[in-house]
Write an enzyme that holds these catalytic residues in place. Structure first.
Site, PDB file in Angstrom:
ATOM      1  N   ASN A  33      -2.785 -27.413  13.440  1.00 11.08           N
ATOM      2  CA  ASN A  33      -2.069 -28.383  14.229  1.00 11.08           C
ATOM      3  C   ASN A  33      -2.150 -27.747  15.619  1.00 11.08           C
ATOM      4  OD1 ASN A  33      -0.472 -30.136  15.047  1.00 11.08           O
ATOM      5  ND2 ASN A  33       1.458 -29.349  14.108  1.00 11.08           N
ATOM      6  N   TRP A  34      -2.774 -28.511  16.514  1.00 14.53           N
ATOM      7  CA  TRP A  34      -3.051 -28.111  17.766  1.00 14.53           C
ATOM      8  C   TRP A  34      -1.800 -28.496  18.701  1.00 14.53           C
ATOM      9  CZ3 TRP A  34      -8.760 -29.469  19.412  1.00 14.53           C
ATOM     10  CH2 TRP A  34      -9.578 -28.899  18.412  1.00 14.53           C
ATOM     11  N   LYS A  35      -1.017 -29.282  18.255  1.00 11.42           N
ATOM     12  CA  LYS A  35       0.196 -29.680  18.987  1.00 11.42           C
ATOM     13  C   LYS A  35      -0.188 -30.200  20.416  1.00 11.42           C
ATOM     14  CE  LYS A  35       2.890 -26.438  16.298  1.00 11.42           C
ATOM     15  NZ  LYS A  35       4.183 -25.496  16.235  1.00 11.42           N
ATOM     16  N   HIS A  59       6.787 -33.205  10.718  1.00 11.90           N
ATOM     17  CA  HIS A  59       6.636 -31.884  11.196  1.00 11.90           C
ATOM     18  C   HIS A  59       8.110 -31.624  11.901  1.00 11.90           C
ATOM     19  CE1 HIS A  59       5.912 -28.359  13.750  1.00 11.90           C
ATOM     20  NE2 HIS A  59       4.836 -28.234  12.979  1.00 11.90           N
ATOM     21  N   GLU A 105       9.151 -30.291  14.459  1.00 12.61           N
ATOM     22  CA  GLU A 105       9.204 -30.579  15.879  1.00 12.61           C
ATOM     23  C   GLU A 105       9.591 -31.855  15.943  1.00 12.61           C
ATOM     24  OE1 GLU A 105       6.409 -26.737  17.085  1.00 12.61           O
ATOM     25  OE2 GLU A 105       5.624 -28.698  17.284  1.00 12.61           O
ATOM     26  N   GLU A 109       7.636 -25.466   5.869  1.00  6.60           N
ATOM     27  CA  GLU A 109       7.518 -24.937   7.189  1.00  6.60           C
ATOM     28  C   GLU A 109       9.020 -24.441   7.337  1.00  6.60           C
ATOM     29  OE1 GLU A 109       5.962 -27.365  10.041  1.00  6.60           O
ATOM     30  OE2 GLU A 109       7.605 -28.844   9.907  1.00  6.60           O
ATOM     31  N   GLY A 155       6.633 -20.861  15.579  1.00 10.54           N
ATOM     32  CA  GLY A 155       6.319 -20.364  16.978  1.00 10.54           C
ATOM     33  C   GLY A 155       7.290 -19.275  17.470  1.00 10.54           C
ATOM     34  N   SER A 202       3.954 -19.223  11.672  1.00 11.88           N
ATOM     35  CA  SER A 202       3.433 -18.090  12.295  1.00 11.88           C
ATOM     36  C   SER A 202       2.569 -17.204  11.462  1.00 11.88           C
ATOM     37  CB  SER A 202       4.622 -17.167  12.524  1.00 11.88           C
ATOM     38  OG  SER A 202       5.571 -17.672  13.359  1.00 11.88           O
ATOM     39  N   GLY A 206      -0.379 -23.187  13.279  1.00 15.83           N
ATOM     40  CA  GLY A 206      -0.034 -23.602  14.849  1.00 15.83           C
ATOM     41  C   GLY A 206      -0.738 -22.915  15.817  1.00 15.83           C
ATOM     42  N   GLY A 207      -0.173 -21.822  16.499  1.00 13.46           N
ATOM     43  CA  GLY A 207      -0.784 -21.028  17.440  1.00 13.46           C
ATOM     44  C   GLY A 207      -2.149 -20.337  17.084  1.00 13.46           C
TER      45      GLY A 207
END
Length: 252
Positions: A9-11, A97, A99, A169, A175, A215, A236-237
């Site tokens: 997921n590049w957000k 998600h 967020e 999640e 994050g 993470s 994610g990151g």
């Protein structure tokens, strides 16, 4: 056998040129083929979806959208419908998600509408759920997860779950650098499979893929993915660097 999945997921990251470079790096790393039971998915921003579809066409990499609106069309400035996604070749969407739930106020009821709209358009869904830190500390995490699943998904028929991937999640691990221990991840994934069994039977529960998101890094991926009920990750990151994402893929 359940499918193993690593989804990135590049957000809200990567402009067009950066997206092209990242796709090129991932393609290079997976060009020799994957395990027959492993899927690799990337989820760029809306503006880069069309490019991603074109540049992954002759590869094993799949492309997902990060979100969609529940309506077919209308006066919803800035939104994107399921039909718009399928029209450019997208056939997977991430819904729920944390967020989206936290920053944009997406409720379980709204997500149930989005799920229905996605399925009506034959989109596969990666459905996210998970508890807040206070839920975990108070011991309420199982109740929160069960409620999110029941309100978001349990109006569906058995056959609908062939188009659903679940993604646990824990919000406190997204994050933050914090990660649920492999044992905590397994405990929740096993719990999810148990409530799926109660509601839809063992066949559905045993066939549905449940991803862990929070993470995940090259250093911890192998141990997390080794757990019986963890079928991959929503990354994610670490999905923003080809070498890290590829290392995670190879850990599955």
């Amino acid at each position: 056998m359940r499918q193993k999945i690593v989804a990135g997921n590049w957000k809200m990251n990567k402009n067009l040129d950066e997206a092209k470079k990242l796709i090129k790096g991932i393609k290079k790393g997976v060009k020799d083929g994957l395990n027959d039971n492993t899927r690799v998915i990337i989820a760029p921003s809306f503006v880069n979806l069309n490019t991603a579809i074109k540049r992954t066409k002759k590869s094993s990499i799949e492309v997902a959208a990060q979100n969609m609106h529940q309506s077919k069309s209308g006066a919803f400035t800035g939104e994107v419908s399921a039909d718009m996604l399928t029209d450019i070749g997208v056939d997977i969407v991430i819904l729920g998600h944390s967020e989206r739930r936290e920053y944009f106020g997406e409720s379980d009821a709204l997500l149930a509408e989005k799920v229905d709209a996605a399925l009506e358009n034959n989109l596969e869904i990666i459905f996210c759920f998970g508890e807040l830190l206070e839920d975990r500390k108070s011991g309420n995490h199982f109740n929160v997860v069960e409620s999110q699943l029941k309100k978001g998904l349990f109006h569906l028929k058995k056959e609908d779950f062939s188009k659903i991937v679940l993604a646990y999640e824990p919000v406190w691990a997204i994050g933050t650098g914090e990660t649920a221990s492999p044992e905590q991840a397994q405990e929740m994934h096993a719990f999810v499979r148990e409530i799926m069994t109660k509601e839809y039977g063992a066949t559905v529960a045993n066939e549905i893929s449940i991803l862990y998101g929070g993470s995940v890094k090259p250093a911890n991926a192998k141990e997390i993915f080794s757990k019986q009920d963890v079928d991959g990750g929503l990354i994610g990151g670490a999905a923003l660097k080809a070498e890290d994402f590829l290392a995670i893929i190879k850990s599955i």
